[in-house]
Design an enzyme around this catalytic site. Structure first.
Site, PDB file in Angstrom:
ATOM      1  N   ASP A 231       8.674  -2.155  -5.089  1.00  0.00           N
ATOM      2  CA  ASP A 231       7.953  -3.112  -4.254  1.00  0.00           C
ATOM      3  C   ASP A 231       8.642  -4.451  -4.474  1.00  0.00           C
ATOM      4  O   ASP A 231       8.746  -4.923  -5.606  1.00  0.00           O
ATOM      5  CB  ASP A 231       6.485  -3.232  -4.695  1.00  0.00           C
ATOM      6  CG  ASP A 231       5.671  -1.970  -4.373  1.00  0.00           C
ATOM      7  OD1 ASP A 231       6.237  -1.024  -3.814  1.00  0.00           O
ATOM      8  OD2 ASP A 231       4.473  -1.958  -4.683  1.00  0.00           O
ATOM      9  N   ASP A 386      -1.761   3.112   3.636  1.00  0.00           N
ATOM     10  CA  ASP A 386      -2.436   2.420   2.525  1.00  0.00           C
ATOM     11  C   ASP A 386      -3.944   2.633   2.641  1.00  0.00           C
ATOM     12  O   ASP A 386      -4.674   1.732   3.075  1.00  0.00           O
ATOM     13  CB  ASP A 386      -2.130   0.913   2.574  1.00  0.00           C
ATOM     14  CG  ASP A 386      -0.655   0.614   2.406  1.00  0.00           C
ATOM     15  OD1 ASP A 386      -0.031   1.173   1.500  1.00  0.00           O
ATOM     16  OD2 ASP A 386      -0.119  -0.187   3.195  1.00  0.00           O
TER      17      ASP A 386
END
Ligand code: 1PR
Length: 530
Positions: A231, A386
């Site tokens: 990330d 998500d």
């Protein structure tokens, strides 16, 4: 000097990088005569059969290619290039291939297999070829939805086959002409070795020797993939760093956690045996990537040294900048592909596209998923989901796809559904994970990256219930993500669900569990690995 046939049908940066890494110079075909005159020609292929043939025809390359092959001049075809050598493909009915090899290209059967086939599989070598000198049965990287069928008429061309559902042709060769369905440039060190054989040996050292001397004829099996995820975002000092959150909160004492430099970390994971690397530009939803050049730079530099597939996500959407210049999501994806990405991943924009599709029931052809899939192929389009758990007392309380959970909610609720979110989990939307992945698959996505906000960064193991629910909802491959805390969690997710891959971030960044330990645990439990 190696000549590359770059006809603009996808990312060939990885092939270029691999050739350079192996110490050879690359020049490009610029006109049809170059196809015939090149000393050694590499013919890569990415994307749709019809698009490839159309581009080759438009550039006047078809005739010289056919002549080159008939004249037995050194040529290495990769992926769709192998398919193009056949007569035609189900992917583009009515479009003629080069017609060198008898037979048709067919589609894998969705209802029995995950399609596309994405990942590491073996090969059964039917002939001796200098191309495989030094090759020791390692698995190689495949990514395709269509395959070359075996027939008595094309038997003399078969160099290797692979099993996926049934047996199909994974390499062809005759004389100095060879083509692979797998990607040597993405198959780690084993792939680079094969490529090196083509690049460095004299033309005749790589000749296919007939009659056949079959070896390695054990059935081949796909490996379960382990993906290292980075990330990435800019910290408050303006540096691009790898970070990691607890349930998506990446700040600690007000600062963005800094777990390392993206290019160096990606290289380390490649060396340690990661089967794939994923970068998620986690603030891409607000910082437009075309203005965030450092991210493109990260990708370019990573692809110079990392020879396994690279996925990049974050910020793939339409955008108009302050000068009024408009970019389509395809423009953004193309910039990522040109910088070395093999797959792009779409988060927020996929949710909006799926919502619109579910409301209208119509495909517009204009969503990011459809546009990118059309040009680069479904296998290049990953959807990053998500979701977050929402508990309900009973399935009749909601029209959502619920499951009965072994982990009841705060008020003893025994059922839950998974709500999709956008903008890095900041906003919940009116769509559940099952609806989302089904809609995205119909729009042309090729893979699902399934995160879970409840589990992210907790080290408590994957959310098996969510993963099972999503895995059974679609026939495209699914990557389980979020929550890995030890090697046993990977074993669990592969034993308890049918996912093709598992991804982790925190445990790798913090060096808590090395990749080798994960693979070893998997092997001990009889799970196929690379
Ligand atoms: O919406 O298309 O711009 O894409 C943004 C992308 O950034 C999405 O893929 C979204 O998942 C990701 N993202 C946004 N915010 C965060 C955050 O953490 N604040 N990262 C974020 C999500 C999920 C995984 C993570 C696994 C494994 N991270 O990448 O690495 O959960 O973690 P673990 O092994 O440490 O548990 P768009």
């Amino acid at each position: 000097m190696i000549t590359l046939l770059d006809y603009g049908a996808g990312n060939v940066r990885s092939v270029r990088n691999a050739i350079k890494k192996l110490g050879c110079e690359v020049c490009d075909v610029e006109k049809p005569e170059d196809v015939l005159q090149a000393e050694k020609l590499i013919f890569p292929g990415v994307g749709n059969f019809g698009v490839v043939m159309e581009r080759l025809a438009g550039l006047g390359y078809i005739e010289p290619l056919i002549r080159r092959i008939k004249e037995n001049k050194p040529l290495l075809g990769i992926c769709v290039a192998l398919q193009a050598m056949f007569e035609g493909s189900e992917e583009a009915p009515g479009v003629a291939g080069l017609g060198i090899i008898p037979g048709q290209i067919k589609r894998f059967e969705d209802h029995v297999l995950s399609v596309p086939q994405i990942g590491w599989n073996g090969i059964k070598i039917y002939k001796n070829s200098g191309m495989f000198s030094g090759y020791d049965q390692e698995k190689l990287y495949f990514v395709h939805s269509y395959y070359a069928t075996i027939t008595p008429e094309n038997a003399d061309w078969i160099l290797s086959t692979t099993d996926y559902g049934g047996e199909y042709i994974s390499a062809v060769a005759k004389g100095r002409v060879t083509a692979f369905q797998f990607h040597p440039e993405k198959s780690g060190k084993a792939g680079l070795n094969i490529l090196n054989n083509f690049l460095t040996k004299g033309a005749d050292e790589n000749l296919t020797l007939t009659p056949a001397a079959p070896r390695d004829l054990q059935p081949t099996r796909m490996a379960k993939r382990i993906i290292a995820c980075l990330d990435v975002r800019t910290n408050d000092a303006g540096d691009l760093v790898v970070t990691k959150g607890d349930q998506y909160d990446v700040r600690e004492k007000g600062e963005v956690r800094n777990l390392g430099q993206p290019v160096e970390l990606a290289r380390r994971y490649y060396e340690e045996g990661a089967d794939e690397i994923t970068f998620l530009n986690i603030t891409g939803f607000r910082d437009f990537p075309m203005q965030d050049q450092p991210m493109l730079e990260v990708l370019k530099r990573t692809s110079e040294n990392v020879f396994v597939p690279l996925t990049i996500g974050g910020g793939i959407r339409e955008f108009t900048d302050s000068n009024g210049r408009s970019y389509s999501s395809l423009d953004v994806a193309s910039a990522y592909f040109r910088s070395g990405a093999d797959k792009i991943s779409i988060g927020s924009d996929a949710v909006y596209a799926a919502e619109q599709y579910l409301q209208t029931g119509r495909k517009t052809g204009k969503t990011s998923i459809e546009q990118i899939s059309q040009v680069y192929g479904a296998q290049a389009v990953v959807i990053s989901v998500d979701p977050r758990r929402v508990y309900v007392k009973s399935p009749v309380d909601t029209r959502r796809n619920t499951i009965k959970t072994r982990y009841p909610g705060p008020n003893g609720e025994e059922f839950c559904w998974y709500q999709c979110t956008v903008k890095g989990g900041r906003e919940g939307r009116d769509i559940d994970a099952v609806e989302l992945v089904r809609a995205c698959a119909e729009l042309g996505a090729g893979e699902i990256l399934l995160n879970c906000i409840d589990k992210d960064g907790t080290n408590s193991g994957f959310d098996i219930e969510l993963i099972r629910q999503v895995r059974t909802a679609v026939s495209i491959p699914v990557i389980a993500s979020s929550g890995a805390g030890e090697a046993a969690h990977f074993v669990e997710v592969f034993q308890e669900t049918d996912v093709e891959a598992a991804l982790a971030a925190g445990i790798f960044h913090r060096r808590e569990v090395p990749l080798s330990q994960v693979k070893e645990a998997m092997r001990r439990h009889g799970l196929e690995t690379r």
